[in-house]
Scaffold this motif. Structure first.
Motif, mmCIF file in Angstrom:
data_model
loop_
_atom_site.group_PDB
_atom_site.id
_atom_site.type_symbol
_atom_site.label_atom_id
_atom_site.label_comp_id
_atom_site.label_asym_id
_atom_site.label_seq_id
_atom_site.Cartn_x
_atom_site.Cartn_y
_atom_site.Cartn_z
ATOM 1 N N LEU A 1 -1.311 3.985 8.734
ATOM 2 C CA LEU A 1 -1.714 5.380 8.650
ATOM 3 C C LEU A 1 -1.089 6.074 7.436
ATOM 4 O O LEU A 1 -1.661 6.990 6.840
ATOM 5 C CB LEU A 1 -1.336 6.138 9.921
ATOM 6 N N THR A 2 0.090 5.597 7.131
ATOM 7 C CA THR A 2 0.738 6.169 5.943
ATOM 8 C C THR A 2 -0.144 5.956 4.716
ATOM 9 O O THR A 2 -0.378 6.883 3.928
ATOM 10 C CB THR A 2 2.104 5.525 5.713
ATOM 11 N N SER A 3 -0.609 4.743 4.604
ATOM 12 C CA SER A 3 -1.435 4.426 3.433
ATOM 13 C C SER A 3 -2.755 5.187 3.482
ATOM 14 O O SER A 3 -3.220 5.709 2.454
ATOM 15 C CB SER A 3 -1.698 2.930 3.373
ATOM 16 N N PRO B 1 3.841 8.713 8.843
ATOM 17 C CA PRO B 1 3.229 8.823 7.495
ATOM 18 C C PRO B 1 3.629 10.131 6.790
ATOM 19 O O PRO B 1 3.671 11.164 7.421
ATOM 20 C CB PRO B 1 1.731 8.798 7.759
ATOM 21 N N PHE B 2 3.916 10.026 5.529
ATOM 22 C CA PHE B 2 4.281 11.243 4.794
ATOM 23 C C PHE B 2 3.045 11.811 4.088
ATOM 24 O O PHE B 2 2.060 11.112 3.857
ATOM 25 C CB PHE B 2 5.396 10.969 3.779
ATOM 26 N N ARG C 1 -3.553 7.889 5.092
ATOM 27 C CA ARG C 1 -3.383 9.313 4.855
ATOM 28 C C ARG C 1 -2.993 9.584 3.410
ATOM 29 O O ARG C 1 -3.438 10.536 2.762
ATOM 30 C CB ARG C 1 -2.324 9.864 5.798
ATOM 31 N N ASP D 1 0.831 -1.208 0.000
ATOM 32 C CA ASP D 1 0.000 0.000 0.000
ATOM 33 C C ASP D 1 0.861 1.253 0.000
ATOM 34 O O ASP D 1 0.602 2.205 -0.733
ATOM 35 C CB ASP D 1 -0.923 0.027 1.209
ATOM 36 N N ILE D 2 1.844 1.214 0.814
ATOM 37 C CA ILE D 2 2.715 2.387 0.882
ATOM 38 C C ILE D 2 3.423 2.595 -0.437
ATOM 39 O O ILE D 2 3.580 3.726 -0.912
ATOM 40 C CB ILE D 2 3.705 2.238 2.062
ATOM 41 N N ILE E 1 0.880 4.242 -2.680
ATOM 42 C CA ILE E 1 0.678 5.652 -2.353
ATOM 43 C C ILE E 1 1.851 6.476 -2.871
ATOM 44 O O ILE E 1 1.692 7.518 -3.521
ATOM 45 C CB ILE E 1 0.523 5.859 -0.843
ATOM 46 N N ARG F 1 1.924 3.706 12.438
ATOM 47 C CA ARG F 1 2.215 4.650 11.360
ATOM 48 C C ARG F 1 2.137 4.011 9.992
ATOM 49 O O ARG F 1 1.840 4.684 8.996
ATOM 50 C CB ARG F 1 3.596 5.245 11.552
ATOM 51 N N THR F 2 2.457 2.756 9.934
ATOM 52 C CA THR F 2 2.483 2.113 8.621
ATOM 53 C C THR F 2 1.119 2.169 7.935
ATOM 54 O O THR F 2 1.000 2.700 6.828
ATOM 55 C CB THR F 2 3.009 0.682 8.733
#
Lengths: 125, 956
Positions: free
Chosen positions: B488-490, A105-106, B492, A11-12, A15, B485-486
């Motif tokens: 949440l990263t996605s 999170p960025f 957000r 997912d990251i 994104i 955070r992981t």
């Protein structure tokens, strides 16, 4: 600008890819782990590598070491991605020789800009 | 003629007829004589033996029969009297007669009758021999029987049994001998008197005993004159009473009984010539003449002194024995334990009162009864006896005694065997102690122990669980930053992308909805960050990095950061010019300012102004953020600094924010040793302020966590920094001594790496506050003083040092520093336990080693064991108050200079203050609210330079 994202979280990666490509207009290559990342780095020759710290099997530090050991990738700027926001950690990572550290999170809107800025500063210290 | 049968010979004699009248007269005379003779003849007390002229027995009367045991028939015409006499005596008599008369006498009958035959009266002693062979002494009278022509026709021997008399004679002889002996003995006083009592005889014994010579007393005095007159009188009275007749007190009293023939022996005190006295026993006999008239008295006395003495001794001994027995008995009776003796078989031989009480039986009932009968477990009681007999001793043997009424008592039985003088076993001596109470206590203890064990177990479990929780939390803290955070990263990220239109155009409504989601995701992230921040701040995980910070720079950074946010809300931020510096962690102060500014912006009315003021003070700088918002009601002014407290529950939604911002600010400012607060009027705006110090205060030399590197070569500093940081230590680098000194004041330095600066070295080592900080010298040339060489907290690096050696030196230094720091502690002397606890914990949190004492006595003891670096002293203490403590400490050279913080509720006079000083002493008065108090306490503490420690080997 070609960016290689090495992160075990799909997912990251998505994104980041969407952010960097749609908002940043960058070319994005993905790798799901350290080993794959090193291979892809060698093959793809990205301008910058976004490297997740917490990965199983081969973590960020190990991956970095591997990258640095290959002449093809030794000089590629690496930006760490970390969920650990502690300053000491950040300092430590910087000390390892990263071009920069981004904390998760960025913000997907600012990500491209941050990456670009960090690469710039690396190239022009 | 009488009808009596009589001896025909005599009858014939008598029957010589001449004249009838004459014959009658003769007959009468003869009859009379005959009567007498007949009487004699028929008497059993006389033996009449008539013989013919040759000695052959012709007549043997009844007496002879009785005395000799022969019947007349057995001896008549058969034997002579010589045949029934002792032959030796006959021979002896014959010899004696032969000698006496000058003519040989035949030993035989002739010897017995010769004298009589010559007409000489003859009475002699002779031993007759009876028929049965037994003998008896006789007295024999011999007469010759003549006819008308005077020719001897026979003899008449009349004998009496002399046995009794002989015995009497012997007795007399003996008595005589005895009397003679007595008379001549010095142990007996023999005093003979005439009938009036005048002394006639005074023997040797009497002379010796009484001290008089016989001459002095004879014919002069009576024994009464040498006797105790009182006794004589008393005797007279007693006798008078006894005999119912008046006795004269005098000699009469001494001899009255004897005079009456009553045996008399009595005690009498004689008085010697020299006046001394002695007790005598006197025996009195009356002396009589042939007519039985009293002619005098014989008093035989013995000295009874010795005997009396012995008697007295004996009495004394008896008394002592009785006393001893009484004493012993009393001991036994007064013993609180039940005491008993039994014989080896277990039968009770003696008991004391307590035993009676224990068993409900009397002594008489108990003695003779089996010991085991009085216990609930007789077999066990019996076993006890056996055990004692075997082991000679039994201790703490538990038994349950049962009294007659059924009441039982648990006792501890302790016994030994005892012996008589000949080491013969007499029995068992035992004491039974009522251990009901003890058992009760034991049981309670047991229960308490169990409780304690349980509590301990529970506590241990709890600690384990807490540790687990802590560990989890630790792990949590580190994991949450990743795990939360992981995703949440996605979240957000996706929302952000959506909202930005990067993945496609969206209708406005969709965008609005997505924006809502994104906002909340961001809020969530902020919340997580804040929580972690706060947690780390409060558990000290965040290491503040202090430095000289320009107030202006933090202000600028904060304003920059908040700028966009403020602009968004249409709020203007105004700040005054500042030029102060503070001693702080710049990033953290910025964070605080950002927080306060954000709040101010949020709560400002539209187009409002937020002003920042900076006010310098004495040693501190105050930052003030003022808004014109709705203000904070008084009730909340403190509470809002707590977690998640917002004045209105709706604020969270409307105004955003996590509710943790102010809590984080407070925590940060606390860590700086500063203060934070709010001034506000409801509806009148608010001013949030905080103060931080401008300079580091002299602080207890905590074991800081940073390595201070001081050297003028930047390259060197950098390389050291790199190595040290990589090793995981915090490092501060400074270029010169002044900067180093400033950093040291921050109190966060564990080890100093110093490039060859002997001046700074000396200064550091001499500063009490930094005494525990080890210094590692590097660089060349190394200029080192002799003190530094012997200083255990000064280490040296070689000229070319590699990282390994450097780190080794640092580790070494850290260890030494830790050891040195441990030697210092602050002694808290306070009897209010709650307060003491608070103080101790606060100081410990500051990293200060603390020891506590709740009484003056304890304080002195702790301080004497190891001198503290500083003492916080309450004045009102139990067991020696604060004044006493100071007095005691003044006596010791190592204690008399320690710094003291007198912390008391009392108002002290100047004189009293004088009595409380040791080294540098400050005074702090306790006030009602203790929170602010303690803050002041810590502040005061920090002002006091600590005493020299007792590091071994560092100081000459």
């Amino acid at each position: 600008m070609k960016v290689l994202i090495i992160d075990d979280d799909a997912d990251i990666r998505s994104i980041a890819r969407l952010s960097l490509s749609r908002l940043g207009g960058m070319e994005v290559v993905e790798a799901a782990g350290g080993a794959e990342g090193v291979r892809k780095a060698q093959n793809e020759q990205p301008d910058v590598i976004l490297l997740d710290m917490m990965m199983p099997v081969m973590d960020g530090s190990a991956t970095l070491a591997a990258l640095r050991s290959q002449p093809a990738t030794a000089a590629t700027p690496v930006i760490f991605l970390t969920a650990k926001a502690m300053r000491v950690e950040v300092e430590r990572l910087r000390a390892l020789g990263a071009a920069g550290v981004l904390i998760k999170p960025f913000d997907p809107r600012t990500l491209p800009g941050d990456v670009r800025a960090l690469v710039e500063s690396q190239l022009n210290p | 003629m009488s009808a009596h049968t009589y001896d025909p010979a005599i009858a014939d004699e008598a029957a010589g007829a001449v004249d009838v009248v004459v014959q009658v007269r003769r007959e009468e005379a003869l009859l009379k004589t005959g009567a007498l003779q007949k009487a004699i003849f028929n008497s059993a007390n006389f033996s009449s033996i008539a013989t013919d002229e040759k000695g052959v027995i012709q007549i043997f009367n009844v007496g002879a029969e009785r005395m000799l045991g022969y019947t007349a028939a057995e001896v008549l015409n058969t034997i002579t009297p010589a045949d029934i006499s002792d032959p030796q005596e006959v021979i002896a008599r014959a010899k004696a007669l032969s000698v006496e008369l000058g003519t040989p006498i035949t030993p035989g009958f002739e010897a017995l009758v010769f004298k009589a035959s010559r007409g000489i009266e003859d009475i002699y002693e002779l031993t007759y021999i009876r028929k049965d062979g037994s003998r008896f002494p006789a007295v024999v009278s011999v007469t010759a029987l003549r006819d008308a022509q005077d020719a001897i026709i026979g003899y008449l021997l009349i004998g009496t049994d002399n046995t009794a008399r002989k015995r009497a004679e012997e007795a007399l002889l003996q008595a005589g001998a005895l009397q003679s002996a007595i008379f001549n003995s010095a142990n007996f006083s023999s005093i003979a008197t005439d009938e009036k009592g005048v002394i006639q005889i005074f023997n040797v014994g009497a002379e010796r005993m009484l001290g008089y010579t016989a001459a002095e007393v004879m014919n002069q005095i009576t024994p009464a004159d040498i006797s105790d007159p009182q006794e004589v009188i008393a005797r007279a009275e007693a006798l008078s009473a006894e005999l119912a007749t008046t006795i004269t007190p005098g000699f009469e009293a001494l001899v009255f009984k004897a005079s009456r023939g009553i045996e008399d022996i009595y005690e009498l005190t004689y008085i010697r010539k020299d006046g001394s006295r002695f007790p005598a026993i006197v025996s009195v006999t009356a002396l009589r003449d042939a007519q039985d008239a009293i002619i005098g008295y014989l008093l035989i006395g013995t000295d009874n002194t010795a005997r009396k003495r012995v008697e007295a001794e004996q009495q004394k001994l008896d008394q002592r024995l009785r006393d001893q027995q009484f004493y012993t008995r009393s001991l036994i009776e007064s013993n609180i334990d039940a005491i008993m003796t039994t014989d080896p078989a277990g039968i009770i031989t003696d008991v004391n009162r307590q035993m009676e009480a224990l068993t409900g039986c009397t002594r008489d009932e108990l003695i003779g009864a089996p010991f085991k009968n009085y216990f609930t477990d007789p077999a066990r009681a019996e076993a006890a006896i056996k055990l004692v007999l075997r082991e000679k001793k039994v201790t703490n043997y538990e038994l349950t005694a049962r009294a007659r009424d059924g009441k039982t008592t648990v006792v501890s039985y302790n016994a030994t065997t005892f012996y008589d003088r000949d080491r013969t076993l007499q029995g068992v001596f035992a004491a039974a102690r009522d251990v009901t109470e003890r058992k009760h206590i034991e049981q309670m203890l047991q229960e308490k122990n169990v409780e304690l064990e349980n509590a301990k177990f529970v506590a241990e479990q709890t600690v384990e669980r807490l540790k687990d929780v802590e560990r989890l939390k630790q792990g949590f803290l580190s994991t949450v930053s990743h795990e939360l955070r992981t995703p949440l990263t996605s979240i957000r990220g996706s929302l952000g992308l959506l909202a930005s239109g990067a993945v496609g155009a969206l209708s406005d409504e969709v965008v609005e909805v997505v924006a809502i989601a994104e906002r909340n995701a961001v809020r969530l992230i902020a919340l997580i960050n804040d929580i972690l921040d706060l947690e780390r701040l409060e558990t000290g995980k965040i290491e503040l990095q202090f430095g000289q910070v320009s107030a202006e720079s933090v202000l600028r950074r904060a304003i920059e950061s908040v700028g966009p946010f403020a602009r968004e809300h249409g709020i203007t931020i105004e700040a005054s010019e500042v030029s102060s510096t503070i001693w702080a962690d710049a990033d953290r102060i910025v964070q605080v300012l950002v927080n306060l500014l954000s709040n101010a912006v949020k709560f400002s009315p539209p187009s409002g102004v937020v002003t920042i003021g900076v006010q310098p003070g004495e040693g501190w700088v105050e930052f003030r953020v003022t808004d014109r918002g709705r203000g904070v009601p008084a009730a909340y002014r403190r509470a809002i600094f707590e977690r998640f407290r917002q004045v209105e529950t709706s604020d969270a939604r409307e105004k955003g924010g996590t509710g943790l911002g102010l809590a984080i600010c407070k925590s940060t400012i606390d860590q700086h040793g500063g203060t934070i607060g709010v001034e506000s009027e409801e509806g009148g705006g608010s001013t949030f302020w905080f103060r931080v110090a401008t300079t580091p205060r002299p602080v207890a030399p905590r074991l800081g966590r940073a390595i201070l590197v001081c050297g003028d070569d930047a390259e060197c500093r950098r390389s050291f920094e790199e190595v040290i940081t990589q090793a995981g230590y915090a490092v501060i680098t400074v270029p010169d001594a002044d900067a180093a000194w400033a950093v040291l004041q921050g109190g966060d330095v564990a080890v100093i790496l110093l490039e060859s600066d002997s001046a700074l070295l000396a200064r550091v080592r001499q500063e009490p506050a930094f005494e525990a900080i080890p210094v590692i010298l590097f660089g060349s040339p190394l200029v080192v003083s002799p003190e530094a060489l012997s200083d255990s907290l000064v280490l040296f690096l070689p000229e070319r040092v590699d990282s390994r050696e450097l780190l080794a030196a640092i580790r070494d230094g850290l260890e030494r520093g830790r050891v040195a720091a441990q030697a210092r502690y602050v002694l808290l002397v306070e009897d209010d336990l709650t307060l003491l606890d608070v103080m101790a914990r606060q100081l410990s949190r500051e990293g200060i080693a603390v020891r506590t004492a709740t009484t003056g006595k304890e304080a002195i003891r702790v301080a004497e064991t190891e001198p503290p670096a500083l003492m916080v002293l309450d004045v009102g203490l139990p067991e020696r108050d604060g004044f006493d403590v100071v007095d005691a400490m003044r006596q010791r050279p190592e204690l008399r200079d320690i710094p003291v913080l007198v912390y008391t509720g009392r108002d002290l006079t100047e004189e009293q203050r004088g009595r409380l000083r040791l080294g540098p002493t400050r005074f702090l008065t306790k006030s009602k609210g203790s929170d602010g108090d303690f803050r002041r306490l810590v502040v005061e503490l920090r002002r006091i330079p600590l005493a020299h420690g007792t590091d071994t080997g560092t100081r000459s």
